[in-house]
Design a protein around this motif. Structure first.
Motif, PDB file in Angstrom:
ATOM      1  N   ILE A 109       0.831  -1.210   0.000  1.00  0.00           N
ATOM      2  CA  ILE A 109       0.000   0.000   0.000  1.00  0.00           C
ATOM      3  C   ILE A 109       0.860   1.252   0.000  1.00  0.00           C
ATOM      4  CG2 ILE A 109      -1.736   1.268   1.317  1.00  0.00           C
ATOM      5  CD1 ILE A 109      -2.774  -1.385   2.302  1.00  0.00           C
ATOM      6  N   GLY A 110       1.902   1.264   0.733  1.00  0.00           N
ATOM      7  CA  GLY A 110       2.766   2.435   0.807  1.00  0.00           C
ATOM      8  C   GLY A 110       2.554   3.169   2.108  1.00  0.00           C
ATOM      9  N   PRO A 111       3.585   3.920   2.516  1.00  0.00           N
ATOM     10  CA  PRO A 111       3.507   4.573   3.816  1.00  0.00           C
ATOM     11  C   PRO A 111       2.501   5.724   3.873  1.00  0.00           C
ATOM     12  CG  PRO A 111       5.596   5.089   2.737  1.00  0.00           C
ATOM     13  CD  PRO A 111       4.896   4.096   1.878  1.00  0.00           C
ATOM     14  N   GLU A 112       2.149   6.342   2.731  1.00  0.00           N
ATOM     15  CA  GLU A 112       1.227   7.477   2.755  1.00  0.00           C
ATOM     16  C   GLU A 112      -0.216   7.029   2.977  1.00  0.00           C
ATOM     17  OE1 GLU A 112       3.116   7.113  -0.246  1.00  0.00           O
ATOM     18  OE2 GLU A 112       4.795   8.234   0.589  1.00  0.00           O
ATOM     19  N   LYS A 113      -0.607   5.936   2.339  1.00  0.00           N
ATOM     20  CA  LYS A 113      -2.005   5.482   2.424  1.00  0.00           C
ATOM     21  C   LYS A 113      -2.249   4.475   3.551  1.00  0.00           C
ATOM     22  CE  LYS A 113      -2.845   6.055  -2.492  1.00  0.00           C
ATOM     23  NZ  LYS A 113      -3.230   5.375  -3.721  1.00  0.00           N
ATOM     24  N   LEU A 114      -1.217   3.968   4.167  1.00  0.00           N
ATOM     25  CA  LEU A 114      -1.366   2.918   5.177  1.00  0.00           C
ATOM     26  C   LEU A 114      -2.211   3.361   6.387  1.00  0.00           C
ATOM     27  CD1 LEU A 114      -0.692   0.026   5.946  1.00  0.00           C
ATOM     28  CD2 LEU A 114       1.355   0.892   7.078  1.00  0.00           C
ATOM     29  N   PRO A 115      -2.006   4.558   6.955  1.00  0.00           N
ATOM     30  CA  PRO A 115      -2.844   4.927   8.108  1.00  0.00           C
ATOM     31  C   PRO A 115      -4.335   5.009   7.777  1.00  0.00           C
ATOM     32  CG  PRO A 115      -0.941   6.385   7.963  1.00  0.00           C
ATOM     33  CD  PRO A 115      -0.947   5.542   6.724  1.00  0.00           C
ATOM     34  N   ARG A 116      -4.653   5.548   6.595  1.00  0.00           N
ATOM     35  CA  ARG A 116      -6.062   5.658   6.195  1.00  0.00           C
ATOM     36  C   ARG A 116      -6.667   4.276   5.973  1.00  0.00           C
ATOM     37  NH1 ARG A 116      -6.883   8.102   0.755  1.00  0.00           N
ATOM     38  NH2 ARG A 116      -5.018   9.187   1.407  1.00  0.00           N
ATOM     39  N   VAL A 117      -5.928   3.369   5.347  1.00  0.00           N
ATOM     40  CA  VAL A 117      -6.402   2.009   5.105  1.00  0.00           C
ATOM     41  C   VAL A 117      -6.561   1.269   6.436  1.00  0.00           C
ATOM     42  CG1 VAL A 117      -5.797  -0.227   4.087  1.00  0.00           C
ATOM     43  CG2 VAL A 117      -5.475   1.869   2.775  1.00  0.00           C
ATOM     44  N   ALA A 118      -5.625   1.451   7.367  1.00  0.00           N
ATOM     45  CA  ALA A 118      -5.717   0.791   8.673  1.00  0.00           C
ATOM     46  C   ALA A 118      -6.952   1.291   9.441  1.00  0.00           C
ATOM     47  CB  ALA A 118      -4.442   1.058   9.473  1.00  0.00           C
ATOM     48  N   ARG A 119      -7.205   2.620   9.360  1.00  0.00           N
ATOM     49  CA  ARG A 119      -8.390   3.168  10.019  1.00  0.00           C
ATOM     50  C   ARG A 119      -9.664   2.573   9.419  1.00  0.00           C
ATOM     51  NH1 ARG A 119      -7.586   8.534   8.910  1.00  0.00           N
ATOM     52  NH2 ARG A 119      -5.574   8.478   9.906  1.00  0.00           N
ATOM     53  N   THR A 120      -9.724   2.490   8.107  1.00  0.00           N
ATOM     54  CA  THR A 120     -10.899   1.931   7.427  1.00  0.00           C
ATOM     55  C   THR A 120     -11.091   0.464   7.785  1.00  0.00           C
ATOM     56  OG1 THR A 120     -10.500   3.437   5.584  1.00  0.00           O
ATOM     57  CG2 THR A 120     -11.998   1.606   5.181  1.00  0.00           C
TER      58      THR A 120
END
Length: 162
Positions: free
Chosen positions: A20-31
């Motif tokens: 996923i990459g480090p930029e999108k990982l927090p948003r994906v983890a939250r979702t």
């Protein structure tokens, strides 16, 4: 279900970081976290609904058994009532027959009922004193309540000149 340990979760996190990459990982983890929370709440709601349905079935069975027991008790009470009424009618008929037969002459062991109690005519609520009135008057014992002014006047010292 899934047996996830710390090592497996770390491996999944490393793969997700690479894919996923480090930029999108927090948003994906939250979702993913919110979706897992919603899924858990949905599963718990379904479990609770199933438990309520099972409890409702048990309550319906219990209600039916209580109603059946109530009907049994009611029928037994009705039978007891009818038996009692039959016995009562038989006994009262015998007593009436005996009363008609002996109405002219009372039985030898019969005594009239005792007279009804009458309270004496005196006022029994009035408290009577143990000391006679003549003794109170002779020795100066108060028989009536004095007002405050009368008490002060009675015990006020006398003036020497008056």
């Amino acid at each position: 279900m899934l047996d996830l340990g710390i090592s497996k979760m770390a491996l999944i996190g490393a793969v997700a970081l690479i894919v996923i990459g480090p930029e999108k990982l927090p948003r994906v983890a939250r979702t993913v976290g919110t979706l897992l929370g919603k899924a858990q709440r949905y599963v718990s709601d379904v479990k609770a609904e199933v438990n309520r349905a099972m409890d409702l079935d048990e309550l319906k069975k219990m209600k039916a058994s209580v109603e059946e027991a109530g009907r049994d008790v009611e029928s037994s009470l009705r039978s007891v009532k009818t038996d009692f009424e039959k016995d009562w009618n038989a006994v009262t008929a015998e007593v009436q027959d005996m009363g008609e037969a002996t109405a002219d002459s009372p039985s030898p062991g019969w005594t009239p009922p005792p007279p009804e109690y009458r309270r004496p005519d005196k006022n029994w609520r009035l408290k009577r004193g143990a000391v006679p009135q003549w003794y109170k008057s002779r020795h100066g014992v108060r028989r009536q309540v004095q007002s405050g002014a009368a008490r002060v006047a009675r015990f006020r010292p006398r003036r020497p000149g008056a």
